[in-house]
Motif scaffolding. Structure first.
Motif, mmCIF file in Angstrom:
data_model
loop_
_atom_site.group_PDB
_atom_site.id
_atom_site.type_symbol
_atom_site.label_atom_id
_atom_site.label_comp_id
_atom_site.label_asym_id
_atom_site.label_seq_id
_atom_site.Cartn_x
_atom_site.Cartn_y
_atom_site.Cartn_z
ATOM 1 N N LYS A 1 0.679 -1.033 0.275
ATOM 2 C CA LYS A 1 -0.326 0.315 -0.011
ATOM 3 C C LYS A 1 0.659 1.197 -0.166
ATOM 4 N N ALA A 2 0.236 2.248 0.116
ATOM 5 C CA ALA A 2 1.319 3.520 -0.302
ATOM 6 C C ALA A 2 0.965 4.111 0.986
ATOM 7 N N ARG A 3 2.563 4.347 1.219
ATOM 8 C CA ARG A 3 2.803 5.010 2.634
ATOM 9 C C ARG A 3 3.032 6.741 2.361
ATOM 10 N N ASN A 4 2.711 6.884 3.581
ATOM 11 C CA ASN A 4 2.692 8.263 4.184
ATOM 12 C C ASN A 4 4.440 8.615 4.092
ATOM 13 N N VAL A 5 5.096 8.341 4.024
ATOM 14 C CA VAL A 5 6.501 8.663 4.576
ATOM 15 C C VAL A 5 7.939 9.479 4.176
ATOM 16 N N LYS A 6 8.252 10.353 4.944
ATOM 17 C CA LYS A 6 9.415 11.494 3.997
ATOM 18 C C LYS A 6 10.652 10.409 3.176
ATOM 19 N N PRO A 7 11.045 11.009 2.414
ATOM 20 C CA PRO A 7 12.486 10.706 1.879
ATOM 21 C C PRO A 7 13.078 10.584 2.693
ATOM 22 N N ALA A 8 13.820 8.725 2.815
ATOM 23 C CA ALA A 8 15.292 8.908 3.714
ATOM 24 C C ALA A 8 16.461 9.964 3.995
ATOM 25 N N GLU A 9 16.152 10.900 2.471
ATOM 26 C CA GLU A 9 17.883 11.995 2.355
ATOM 27 C C GLU A 9 17.273 12.771 3.391
ATOM 28 N N GLU A 10 15.529 12.995 3.557
ATOM 29 C CA GLU A 10 15.397 14.055 4.851
ATOM 30 C C GLU A 10 15.565 14.204 6.061
ATOM 31 N N LEU A 11 15.206 12.728 6.186
ATOM 32 C CA LEU A 11 15.437 11.717 7.393
ATOM 33 C C LEU A 11 16.578 11.855 8.139
ATOM 34 N N ILE A 12 17.626 11.289 7.148
ATOM 35 C CA ILE A 12 19.430 11.414 7.700
ATOM 36 C C ILE A 12 19.200 13.158 7.936
ATOM 37 N N ARG A 13 19.000 14.247 6.984
ATOM 38 C CA ARG A 13 19.128 16.017 7.450
ATOM 39 C C ARG A 13 18.682 15.879 9.032
ATOM 40 N N GLU A 14 17.589 15.208 9.459
ATOM 41 C CA GLU A 14 16.616 15.406 10.610
ATOM 42 C C GLU A 14 17.756 14.634 11.369
ATOM 43 N N LEU A 15 18.134 13.288 11.532
ATOM 44 C CA LEU A 15 19.152 12.971 12.535
ATOM 45 C C LEU A 15 19.778 13.352 12.425
ATOM 46 N N PHE A 16 20.976 14.350 11.634
ATOM 47 C CA PHE A 16 22.174 14.989 11.757
ATOM 48 C C PHE A 16 22.054 16.137 12.211
ATOM 49 N N ALA A 17 21.254 16.571 12.358
ATOM 50 C CA ALA A 17 20.847 17.985 12.972
ATOM 51 C C ALA A 17 21.197 17.715 14.374
ATOM 52 N N THR A 18 20.482 16.734 15.162
ATOM 53 C CA THR A 18 20.588 16.184 16.034
ATOM 54 C C THR A 18 21.638 16.210 17.176
ATOM 55 N N LEU A 19 22.558 15.485 15.930
ATOM 56 C CA LEU A 19 23.873 14.666 16.811
ATOM 57 C C LEU A 19 24.909 15.818 17.388
ATOM 58 N N THR A 20 25.647 14.845 18.626
ATOM 59 C CA THR A 20 25.830 16.265 19.174
ATOM 60 C C THR A 20 27.207 15.826 18.537
ATOM 61 N N ALA A 21 28.286 16.525 19.680
ATOM 62 C CA ALA A 21 30.135 16.416 19.300
ATOM 63 C C ALA A 21 30.088 15.593 19.048
ATOM 64 N N GLN A 22 29.837 14.891 20.341
ATOM 65 C CA GLN A 22 31.026 13.892 20.149
ATOM 66 C C GLN A 22 30.045 12.443 19.387
ATOM 67 N N GLN A 23 28.693 12.869 19.180
ATOM 68 C CA GLN A 23 28.143 11.964 18.461
ATOM 69 C C GLN A 23 29.344 11.623 17.236
#
Length: 359
Positions: free
Chosen positions: A65-87
């Motif tokens: 079935k059609a899925r309402n999900v964000k593109p993976a690339e957009e999700l990667i950018r969201e994750l990157f924005a949450t990373l701490t300096a240590q991460q």
């Protein structure tokens, strides 16, 4: 070696804890008559081969079935924005990390049999971050059935659970610079790079497997084995003599030898098959690509076309022992210019994939 092809995107794999082979590990489809009925629509001249192999036809393959999900690339950018300096210190590397004069292969194009940089998700990320990573992983697949399969029904082989896998990021996904997000665990390496790596499907070599015997219905990829067996069953005796090879195509790095990738000479050629046999090969291609998102499947088919079309591909069946019955293949392999889908069946499934186009 063809100078028009990109640098050798071969893989290096860790030693699998379940067996003694490199990249390996000692430690239950579609029925043929049903498939033939589905495929009875015939074939036409796409890439000099079957219309059933066109990107449009491949898009119809997964019954999701059609899925309402964000593109993976957009999700990667969201994750990157949450990373701490240590991460970032622990799991972000430069785009060209690991390149040496010896092989010229960056770390982002290598496969892994465990967390790519050593640390597991559960040891490195908060629960919200892990949720983002799981959404990204799902976004590079075609749907829930694909997730169930790739995760080995949620067991993840020796990784044990989702948080037993790991990721690495190469480059900077926050802007327009090239980047690659690599997800790896036991018997698994997948990636997403927003087409940063030119003329390369899946962002680079892919590795998947399962600790069960490939001929067993317990193995989540058993339907791939049976699909390829249906092709062999339809071959004539002269074609079988051409297709059967005593020996091994190799595993891991050995499975992606550039000489074989660029100028295959083994197995039976797609161009030598009749229409009904080509339809069966179309089914194999659909089965192989069905777990992955539409744009990746489309890119694979476009690269095949760029490299000369389906007529350049060959299919071979390998036996370690010439006396073995035809129902117990040790491996099978589809290869052509810039294309390798190397599938080891026994003692358990290891599959190494590399699809590149001309520069």
């Amino acid at each position: 070696m063809n100078a028009n092809l990109p640098p050798r995107s071969v893989t290096t794999a860790s030693v699998c804890p379940e067996c003694e082979c490199e990249g390996g590990s000692p430690v239950p489809a579609l029925r043929r008559r049903d498939f033939m009925r589905v495929m009875a629509g015939g074939a036409a001249g796409m890439m000099g081969g079957s219309a059933l192999l066109s990107p449009t036809a491949l898009r119809a393959a997964p019954a999701e079935k059609a899925r309402n999900v964000k593109p993976a690339e957009e999700l990667i950018r969201e994750l990157f924005a949450t990373l701490t300096a240590q991460q970032k210190t622990e799991m972000v590397r430069p785009w060209d990390h690991g390149v040496t004069e010896k092989d010229g292969i960056p770390t982002r194009l290598k496969t892994h049999n465990a967390a790519p940089l050593g640390k597991k998700l559960g040891e490195q990320f908060t629960k919200p971050q892990q949720d983002l990573i799981e959404k990204t992983f799902r976004a590079i697949l075609s749907g829930d059935e694909a997730y169930d399969r790739i995760s080995r029904r949620g067991k993840w082989d020796s990784s044990g659970a989702f948080d037993g896998n790991g990721i690495a990021i190469f480059g900077d996904p926050s802007g327009k610079d090239p980047f690659s997000w690599v997800f790896a665990g036991h018997h698994l390496t997948l990636r997403c790079d927003g087409n940063s790596q030119p003329n390369t499907a899946f962002g680079g070599p892919m590795y998947y497997g399962h600790s069960a015997n490939g001929h067993s219905e317990v193995n989540v990829y058993n339907d791939q084995t049976r699909e390829v067996m249906s092709v062999f069953d339809m071959l004539s005796e002269p074609q079988r003599k051409q297709a059967i090879i005593v020996g091994s195509p190799g595993d891991g790095v050995k499975a992606l030898t550039p000489k074989l990738v660029e100028k295959p000479s083994t197995g039976v050629g797609y161009g030598d098959l009749d229409e009904s046999q080509r339809a069966l090969v179309a089914g194999v291609m659909r089965k192989l690509l069905s777990p992955f998102r539409q744009e990746d499947g489309d890119e694979v088919m476009q690269l095949i076309k760029t490299n000369g079309g389906m007529e350049k591909l060959r299919l071979a069946f390998y036996k370690d022992d010439a006396e073995k019955g035809n129902d117990r293949w040790d491996a099978w392999r589809i290869e052509g210019p810039g294309f390798v889908w190397n599938y080891r069946v026994l003692p358990h499934v290891h599959c190494f994939v590399n699809v590149v186009g001309q520069a």
